[in-house]
Design a protein around this motif. Structure first.
Motif, PDB file in Angstrom:
ATOM      1  N   LEU A  28      -7.321   0.834  30.721  1.00 27.25           N
ATOM      2  CA  LEU A  28      -7.974   0.094  29.606  1.00 27.25           C
ATOM      3  C   LEU A  28      -8.022   1.134  28.373  1.00 27.25           C
ATOM      4  O   LEU A  28      -7.806   1.166  27.380  1.00 27.25           O
ATOM      5  CB  LEU A  28      -9.337  -0.362  29.817  1.00 27.25           C
ATOM      6  CG  LEU A  28      -9.182  -1.599  30.703  1.00 27.25           C
ATOM      7  CD1 LEU A  28     -10.655  -2.159  31.378  1.00 27.25           C
ATOM      8  CD2 LEU A  28      -8.741  -2.777  30.088  1.00 27.25           C
ATOM      9  N   LEU A  29      -8.501   2.463  28.859  1.00 27.49           N
ATOM     10  CA  LEU A  29      -8.928   3.636  27.826  1.00 27.49           C
ATOM     11  C   LEU A  29      -7.549   4.008  27.294  1.00 27.49           C
ATOM     12  O   LEU A  29      -7.324   4.234  26.029  1.00 27.49           O
ATOM     13  CB  LEU A  29      -9.470   4.767  28.620  1.00 27.49           C
ATOM     14  CG  LEU A  29      -9.926   5.815  27.702  1.00 27.49           C
ATOM     15  CD1 LEU A  29     -10.887   5.429  26.471  1.00 27.49           C
ATOM     16  CD2 LEU A  29     -10.477   6.988  28.383  1.00 27.49           C
ATOM     17  N   TYR A  30      -6.289   4.276  28.141  1.00 32.89           N
ATOM     18  CA  TYR A  30      -4.987   4.436  27.736  1.00 32.89           C
ATOM     19  C   TYR A  30      -4.446   3.284  26.675  1.00 32.89           C
ATOM     20  O   TYR A  30      -4.113   3.915  25.560  1.00 32.89           O
ATOM     21  CB  TYR A  30      -4.269   4.673  28.774  1.00 32.89           C
ATOM     22  CG  TYR A  30      -2.706   4.835  28.427  1.00 32.89           C
ATOM     23  CD1 TYR A  30      -2.445   6.181  28.246  1.00 32.89           C
ATOM     24  CD2 TYR A  30      -1.688   3.945  28.300  1.00 32.89           C
ATOM     25  CE1 TYR A  30      -1.113   6.535  27.930  1.00 32.89           C
ATOM     26  CE2 TYR A  30      -0.463   4.439  27.799  1.00 32.89           C
ATOM     27  CZ  TYR A  30      -0.256   5.698  27.901  1.00 32.89           C
ATOM     28  OH  TYR A  30       1.204   6.060  27.388  1.00 32.89           O
ATOM     29  N   ALA A  31      -4.742   2.138  27.032  1.00 31.09           N
ATOM     30  CA  ALA A  31      -4.150   1.154  26.091  1.00 31.09           C
ATOM     31  C   ALA A  31      -5.052   1.027  24.752  1.00 31.09           C
ATOM     32  O   ALA A  31      -4.305   1.128  23.649  1.00 31.09           O
ATOM     33  CB  ALA A  31      -4.323  -0.404  26.802  1.00 31.09           C
ATOM     34  N   TRP A  32      -6.126   1.324  24.874  1.00 31.62           N
ATOM     35  CA  TRP A  32      -7.051   1.348  23.504  1.00 31.62           C
ATOM     36  C   TRP A  32      -6.717   2.324  22.766  1.00 31.62           C
ATOM     37  O   TRP A  32      -6.395   2.644  21.494  1.00 31.62           O
ATOM     38  CB  TRP A  32      -8.608   1.728  23.859  1.00 31.62           C
ATOM     39  CG  TRP A  32      -9.423   1.629  22.854  1.00 31.62           C
ATOM     40  CD1 TRP A  32      -9.929   0.673  21.953  1.00 31.62           C
ATOM     41  CD2 TRP A  32     -10.002   3.051  22.341  1.00 31.62           C
ATOM     42  NE1 TRP A  32     -10.764   1.314  20.669  1.00 31.62           N
ATOM     43  CE2 TRP A  32     -10.732   2.713  21.191  1.00 31.62           C
ATOM     44  CE3 TRP A  32      -9.821   4.266  22.620  1.00 31.62           C
ATOM     45  CZ2 TRP A  32     -11.548   3.763  20.271  1.00 31.62           C
ATOM     46  CZ3 TRP A  32     -10.631   5.366  21.858  1.00 31.62           C
ATOM     47  CH2 TRP A  32     -11.263   5.044  20.939  1.00 31.62           C
ATOM     48  N   ASN A  33      -6.363   3.757  23.209  1.00 29.13           N
ATOM     49  CA  ASN A  33      -6.013   4.952  22.471  1.00 29.13           C
ATOM     50  C   ASN A  33      -4.756   4.583  21.932  1.00 29.13           C
ATOM     51  O   ASN A  33      -4.280   5.086  21.047  1.00 29.13           O
ATOM     52  CB  ASN A  33      -5.583   6.170  23.499  1.00 29.13           C
ATOM     53  CG  ASN A  33      -7.141   6.860  23.621  1.00 29.13           C
ATOM     54  OD1 ASN A  33      -7.635   7.266  22.520  1.00 29.13           O
ATOM     55  ND2 ASN A  33      -7.696   6.878  24.759  1.00 29.13           N
ATOM     56  N   TRP A  38      -3.248   1.792  21.106  1.00 26.31           N
ATOM     57  CA  TRP A  38      -3.544   0.766  20.035  1.00 26.31           C
ATOM     58  C   TRP A  38      -4.255   1.440  18.756  1.00 26.31           C
ATOM     59  O   TRP A  38      -3.792   0.945  17.809  1.00 26.31           O
ATOM     60  CB  TRP A  38      -4.354  -0.431  20.484  1.00 26.31           C
ATOM     61  CG  TRP A  38      -4.948  -1.487  19.555  1.00 26.31           C
ATOM     62  CD1 TRP A  38      -4.119  -2.563  19.066  1.00 26.31           C
ATOM     63  CD2 TRP A  38      -6.172  -1.648  18.986  1.00 26.31           C
ATOM     64  NE1 TRP A  38      -4.669  -3.122  18.185  1.00 26.31           N
ATOM     65  CE2 TRP A  38      -5.847  -2.735  18.134  1.00 26.31           C
ATOM     66  CE3 TRP A  38      -7.177  -1.055  19.166  1.00 26.31           C
ATOM     67  CZ2 TRP A  38      -7.232  -3.205  17.104  1.00 26.31           C
ATOM     68  CZ3 TRP A  38      -8.332  -1.499  18.243  1.00 26.31           C
ATOM     69  CH2 TRP A  38      -8.214  -2.621  17.521  1.00 26.31           C
ATOM     70  N   LYS A  39      -5.167   2.488  18.812  1.00 32.51           N
ATOM     71  CA  LYS A  39      -5.510   3.061  17.689  1.00 32.51           C
ATOM     72  C   LYS A  39      -4.583   4.085  17.356  1.00 32.51           C
ATOM     73  O   LYS A  39      -4.962   4.765  16.255  1.00 32.51           O
ATOM     74  CB  LYS A  39      -6.983   3.663  18.404  1.00 32.51           C
ATOM     75  CG  LYS A  39      -8.056   2.812  18.774  1.00 32.51           C
ATOM     76  CD  LYS A  39      -8.580   1.970  17.372  1.00 32.51           C
ATOM     77  CE  LYS A  39      -9.603   2.422  16.976  1.00 32.51           C
ATOM     78  NZ  LYS A  39     -10.100   1.780  15.826  1.00 32.51           N
ATOM     79  N   ARG A  40      -3.716   4.286  17.916  1.00 35.93           N
ATOM     80  CA  ARG A  40      -2.598   5.256  17.386  1.00 35.93           C
ATOM     81  C   ARG A  40      -2.959   6.724  17.608  1.00 35.93           C
ATOM     82  O   ARG A  40      -2.911   7.640  16.568  1.00 35.93           O
ATOM     83  CB  ARG A  40      -2.023   4.943  16.185  1.00 35.93           C
ATOM     84  CG  ARG A  40      -1.306   3.775  16.270  1.00 35.93           C
ATOM     85  CD  ARG A  40      -0.669   3.186  14.645  1.00 35.93           C
ATOM     86  NE  ARG A  40       0.035   2.088  14.810  1.00 35.93           N
ATOM     87  CZ  ARG A  40       1.122   1.611  15.337  1.00 35.93           C
ATOM     88  NH1 ARG A  40       1.779   2.541  15.655  1.00 35.93           N
ATOM     89  NH2 ARG A  40       1.367   0.538  15.208  1.00 35.93           N
ATOM     90  N   HIS A  41      -3.805   7.082  18.724  1.00 36.29           N
ATOM     91  CA  HIS A  41      -4.510   8.706  18.891  1.00 36.29           C
ATOM     92  C   HIS A  41      -3.370   9.492  18.779  1.00 36.29           C
ATOM     93  O   HIS A  41      -3.550  10.658  18.960  1.00 36.29           O
ATOM     94  CB  HIS A  41      -5.739   8.617  19.596  1.00 36.29           C
ATOM     95  CG  HIS A  41      -6.634   7.909  19.446  1.00 36.29           C
ATOM     96  ND1 HIS A  41      -7.557   7.226  20.159  1.00 36.29           N
ATOM     97  CD2 HIS A  41      -7.559   7.888  18.068  1.00 36.29           C
ATOM     98  CE1 HIS A  41      -8.582   6.657  19.414  1.00 36.29           C
ATOM     99  NE2 HIS A  41      -8.357   7.240  18.069  1.00 36.29           N
ATOM    100  N   TRP A  42      -2.240   9.172  19.495  1.00 35.81           N
ATOM    101  CA  TRP A  42      -0.969   9.942  19.635  1.00 35.81           C
ATOM    102  C   TRP A  42       0.257   9.015  19.524  1.00 35.81           C
ATOM    103  O   TRP A  42       0.389   7.803  19.338  1.00 35.81           O
ATOM    104  CB  TRP A  42      -0.947  10.694  20.967  1.00 35.81           C
ATOM    105  CG  TRP A  42      -0.946   9.985  22.285  1.00 35.81           C
ATOM    106  CD1 TRP A  42      -0.025   9.142  22.650  1.00 35.81           C
ATOM    107  CD2 TRP A  42      -2.138   9.236  22.922  1.00 35.81           C
ATOM    108  NE1 TRP A  42      -0.309   8.362  23.792  1.00 35.81           N
ATOM    109  CE2 TRP A  42      -1.686   8.594  24.032  1.00 35.81           C
ATOM    110  CE3 TRP A  42      -3.338   9.546  22.847  1.00 35.81           C
ATOM    111  CZ2 TRP A  42      -2.243   7.727  24.854  1.00 35.81           C
ATOM    112  CZ3 TRP A  42      -4.191   9.016  23.795  1.00 35.81           C
ATOM    113  CH2 TRP A  42      -3.678   8.101  24.685  1.00 35.81           C
TER     114      TRP A  42
END
Length: 128
Positions: free
Chosen positions: A117-122, A124-128
């Motif tokens: 879930l955290l990976y998907a959120w990241n 989605w937020k385009r953290h990388w």
């Protein structure tokens, strides 16, 4: 910290704000372990091929903590967290408790679900 445990090198994702905050939160507890050489933290974004010998790419490592000890044993996800606790002064009991076979299985399940879930959120937020 038990002297019988080999050094652990942990790769984590500094571009994930939650992951980075978790490491920062524990940093004060980890200072003596890091200073003694028991644990070293490395940013996978600076060394994307660091664990290619294990078949682990950067996206997999961004999803879950990965650690390698001095005997070249790979620990992933909850197993890596357990190894960190075993080397962190005052947290050894957590490593021993979550390392019990039945609880280890539940820890892996919970860690993997949260990490996904955290990976998907990241992403989605385009953290990388």
């Amino acid at each position: 910290m038990p002297s019988a445990l080999p050094k652990l090198t942990v790769w984590y994702n500094t571009k994930c704000p939650v992951c980075n905050a978790g490491i920062e939160w524990q940093r004060s507890r980890l200072v003596s372990a890091a200073r003694s050489g028991a644990i070293e933290f490395r940013d996978i974004n600076l060394e994307p091929d660091a664990l290619s010998r294990f078949g682990a790419g950067i996206e997999e490592i961004r999803r879950r903590l990965h650690g390698v000890d001095a005997q070249d044993r790979l620990y992933i996800g909850a197993d890596c967290a357990i190894e960190i606790w075993l080397r962190t002064p005052g947290d050894g009991w957590l490593g021993r408790a979550f390392g019990v076979p039945g609880l280890r299985h539940l820890s892996r399940f919970g860690y993997d679900r949260f990490a996904g879930l955290l990976y998907a959120w990241n992403r989605w937020k385009r953290h990388w």
